[in-house]
Design an enzyme around this catalytic site. Structure first.
Site, PDB file in Angstrom:
ATOM      1  CB  SER A 141      -0.888   0.022   1.244  1.00 30.23           C
ATOM      2  OG  SER A 141      -1.495   1.289   1.369  1.00 30.23           O
ATOM      3  CE1 TYR A 154      -4.098  -2.510   4.892  1.00 33.18           C
ATOM      4  CE2 TYR A 154      -3.212  -0.327   4.394  1.00 33.18           C
ATOM      5  CZ  TYR A 154      -3.786  -1.517   3.969  1.00 33.18           C
ATOM      6  OH  TYR A 154      -4.035  -1.709   2.631  1.00 33.18           O
TER       7      TYR A 154
HETATM    8  P1  NAP Z   1     -11.669  -5.687  -0.129  1.00 32.91           P
HETATM    9  O1  NAP Z   1     -12.544  -5.072  -1.171  1.00 32.91           O
HETATM   10  O2  NAP Z   1     -12.022  -5.515   1.302  1.00 32.91           O
HETATM   11  O3  NAP Z   1     -11.523  -7.256  -0.467  1.00 32.91           O
HETATM   12  C1  NAP Z   1     -10.732  -8.045   0.366  1.00 32.91           C
HETATM   13  C2  NAP Z   1     -10.619  -9.449  -0.193  1.00 32.91           C
HETATM   14  O4  NAP Z   1      -9.737 -10.192   0.674  1.00 32.91           O
HETATM   15  C3  NAP Z   1     -11.934 -10.199  -0.201  1.00 32.91           C
HETATM   16  O5  NAP Z   1     -11.963 -11.038  -1.336  1.00 32.91           O
HETATM   17  C4  NAP Z   1     -11.878 -11.049   1.076  1.00 32.91           C
HETATM   18  O6  NAP Z   1     -12.636 -12.250   0.995  1.00 32.91           O
HETATM   19  C5  NAP Z   1     -10.394 -11.380   1.098  1.00 32.91           C
HETATM   20  N1  NAP Z   1      -9.903 -11.779   2.421  1.00 32.91           N
HETATM   21  C6  NAP Z   1      -9.930 -11.079   3.593  1.00 32.91           C
HETATM   22  N2  NAP Z   1      -9.374 -11.806   4.588  1.00 32.91           N
HETATM   23  C7  NAP Z   1      -8.973 -12.981   4.035  1.00 32.91           C
HETATM   24  C8  NAP Z   1      -8.349 -14.158   4.522  1.00 32.91           C
HETATM   25  N3  NAP Z   1      -8.005 -14.265   5.824  1.00 32.91           N
HETATM   26  N4  NAP Z   1      -8.100 -15.177   3.665  1.00 32.91           N
HETATM   27  C9  NAP Z   1      -8.454 -15.081   2.354  1.00 32.91           C
HETATM   28  N5  NAP Z   1      -9.046 -14.003   1.818  1.00 32.91           N
HETATM   29  C10 NAP Z   1      -9.303 -12.969   2.649  1.00 32.91           C
HETATM   30  O7  NAP Z   1     -10.157  -5.155  -0.269  1.00 32.91           O
HETATM   31  P2  NAP Z   1      -9.404  -4.416  -1.495  1.00 32.91           P
HETATM   32  O8  NAP Z   1      -9.525  -2.966  -1.298  1.00 32.91           O
HETATM   33  O9  NAP Z   1      -9.793  -5.035  -2.785  1.00 32.91           O
HETATM   34  O10 NAP Z   1      -7.883  -4.770  -1.123  1.00 32.91           O
HETATM   35  C11 NAP Z   1      -7.121  -5.748  -1.814  1.00 32.91           C
HETATM   36  C12 NAP Z   1      -5.658  -5.562  -1.416  1.00 32.91           C
HETATM   37  O11 NAP Z   1      -5.206  -4.277  -1.814  1.00 32.91           O
HETATM   38  C13 NAP Z   1      -5.403  -5.655   0.100  1.00 32.91           C
HETATM   39  O12 NAP Z   1      -4.187  -6.337   0.341  1.00 32.91           O
HETATM   40  C14 NAP Z   1      -5.287  -4.210   0.520  1.00 32.91           C
HETATM   41  O13 NAP Z   1      -4.512  -4.047   1.702  1.00 32.91           O
HETATM   42  C15 NAP Z   1      -4.614  -3.616  -0.705  1.00 32.91           C
HETATM   43  N6  NAP Z   1      -4.801  -2.168  -0.851  1.00 32.91           N
HETATM   44  C16 NAP Z   1      -6.039  -1.633  -0.988  1.00 32.91           C
HETATM   45  C17 NAP Z   1      -6.191  -0.244  -1.117  1.00 32.91           C
HETATM   46  C18 NAP Z   1      -7.526   0.430  -1.252  1.00 32.91           C
HETATM   47  O14 NAP Z   1      -7.590   1.665  -1.144  1.00 32.91           O
HETATM   48  N7  NAP Z   1      -8.612  -0.293  -1.499  1.00 32.91           N
HETATM   49  C19 NAP Z   1      -5.052   0.573  -1.088  1.00 32.91           C
HETATM   50  C20 NAP Z   1      -3.801  -0.011  -0.947  1.00 32.91           C
HETATM   51  C21 NAP Z   1      -3.687  -1.384  -0.827  1.00 32.91           C
HETATM   52  P3  NAP Z   1     -14.207 -12.289   1.472  1.00 32.91           P
HETATM   53  O15 NAP Z   1     -14.975 -11.527   0.410  1.00 32.91           O
HETATM   54  O16 NAP Z   1     -14.531 -13.738   1.486  1.00 32.91           O
HETATM   55  O17 NAP Z   1     -14.263 -11.603   2.810  1.00 32.91           O
END
Ligand code: NAP
Length: 246
Positions: A141, A154
């Site tokens: 991130s 985080y």
């Molecule tokens: P999100 O919409 O909340 O989706 C999270 C995903 O991770 C879901 O598919 C969830 O599955 C899965 N998950 C959570 N805990 C898990 C576990 N213990 N084992 C397996 N799967 C798990 O998140 P996102 O925003 O797409 O984020 C994806 C990645 O990008 C993350 O690593 C996050 O830190 C990173 N990121 C995001 C942002 C942002 O602004 N969105 C910025 C920087 C980095 P379920 O649906 O089954 O719960």
């Protein structure tokens, strides 16, 4: 440029958000995809059917990345479905925000377990089982650089993911496997939007000189570049995809 049709990718946390966009994009590029999720089976299955409807190959696999035995079964099921594993995208993650002074132990522990140990678990399995010539892309991130208040635990987990990326790239010498990180800025998903007042969302969206939130497809395109032939010479790097926020 597309990915070789015989390649297989595991994308963790692909039921929604950035992971779902990565699975759809990599499948469209010609890769077999394993859609991992923690609990949301219905959107994972719907995504798999959508990919198949578009002529791709997809399967789903429930697994908690924080549990090593569950991760081993995830790799077993991917190998059983498609015969081998070439690409790992470590995307599963959670975010809990609080100032360090106000943080409960649970807030720290659950993020370390999912984001850091979860990535460690899948990297270890990939180091043992990924085909030579493979690709690994971890999700960090841009908060590692931005260091905003309330993001301490985080950001610490994501700094750890970046360290694992650099070490693993060196450990895989001789296997022709690249290991890189994509570090998004604020991206329009549940993880970012949940619980934030609109004015906070608008403020964060305006911080980047490109003056908008990232979309999951922006991040999927970056991951697809690193997973595809054009990204082949990039190894051990952290690629920030954030519209210039830092
Ligand atoms: P999100 O919409 O909340 O989706 C999270 C995903 O991770 C879901 O598919 C969830 O599955 C899965 N998950 C959570 N805990 C898990 C576990 N213990 N084992 C397996 N799967 C798990 O998140 P996102 O925003 O797409 O984020 C994806 C990645 O990008 C993350 O690593 C996050 O830190 C990173 N990121 C995001 C942002 C942002 O602004 N969105 C910025 C920087 C980095 P379920 O649906 O089954 O719960």
């Amino acid at each position: 440029m597309g990915i070789d049709r015989n390649k297989t990718a595991i994308i963790t946390g692909a039921s929604r958000g950035i992971g779902a966009a990565i699975a759809e994009r990599i499948a469209a590029d010609g890769c077999n995809v394993v859609i991992n999720y923690a609990s949301n089976e219905a959107p994972a299955e719907a995504l798999a059917r959508r990919i198949e409807g578009a002529g791709g190959r997809a399967t789903t696999a429930r697994a908690d990345v924080g549990d090593p035995a569950s991760v081993a079964r995830l790799f077993d099921s991917a190998a059983a479905a498609f015969g081998g594993i070439d690409i790992l995208v470590n995307n599963a993650g959670i975010m809990r925000l609080a100032a360090i002074a106000e943080s409960e132990d649970e807030l720290f522990d659950v993020q370390v377990l999912t984001n850091l140990k979860g990535t460690f678990n899948t990297l270890r399995e990939a180091a043992r089982r990924l085909s030579d010539g493979g690709r690994i892309i971890n999700l960090s991130s841009s908060v590692v650089g931005l260091s905003q208040p309330t993001y301490g635990a985080y950001a610490a987990t994501k700094a750890g993911v970046e360290a694992l990326t650099r070490v693993m790239a060196k450990e895989l010498r001789g296997r022709k496997i690249t290991v890189n990180c994509v570090a998004p800025g604020p991206t329009a998903t549940d993880l970012f939007l949940d619980g934030k007042p609109q004015e906070v969302v608008d403020h964060l969206a305006g911080m980047a000189p490109l003056e908008r939130l990232g979309q999951p497809d922006d991040i999927a395109a970056t991951v697809a570049f690193l997973a595809g032939p054009d990204g082949g010479w990039i190894n051990g790097q952290i690629l920030r995809a954030n519209g210039g926020i830092i």
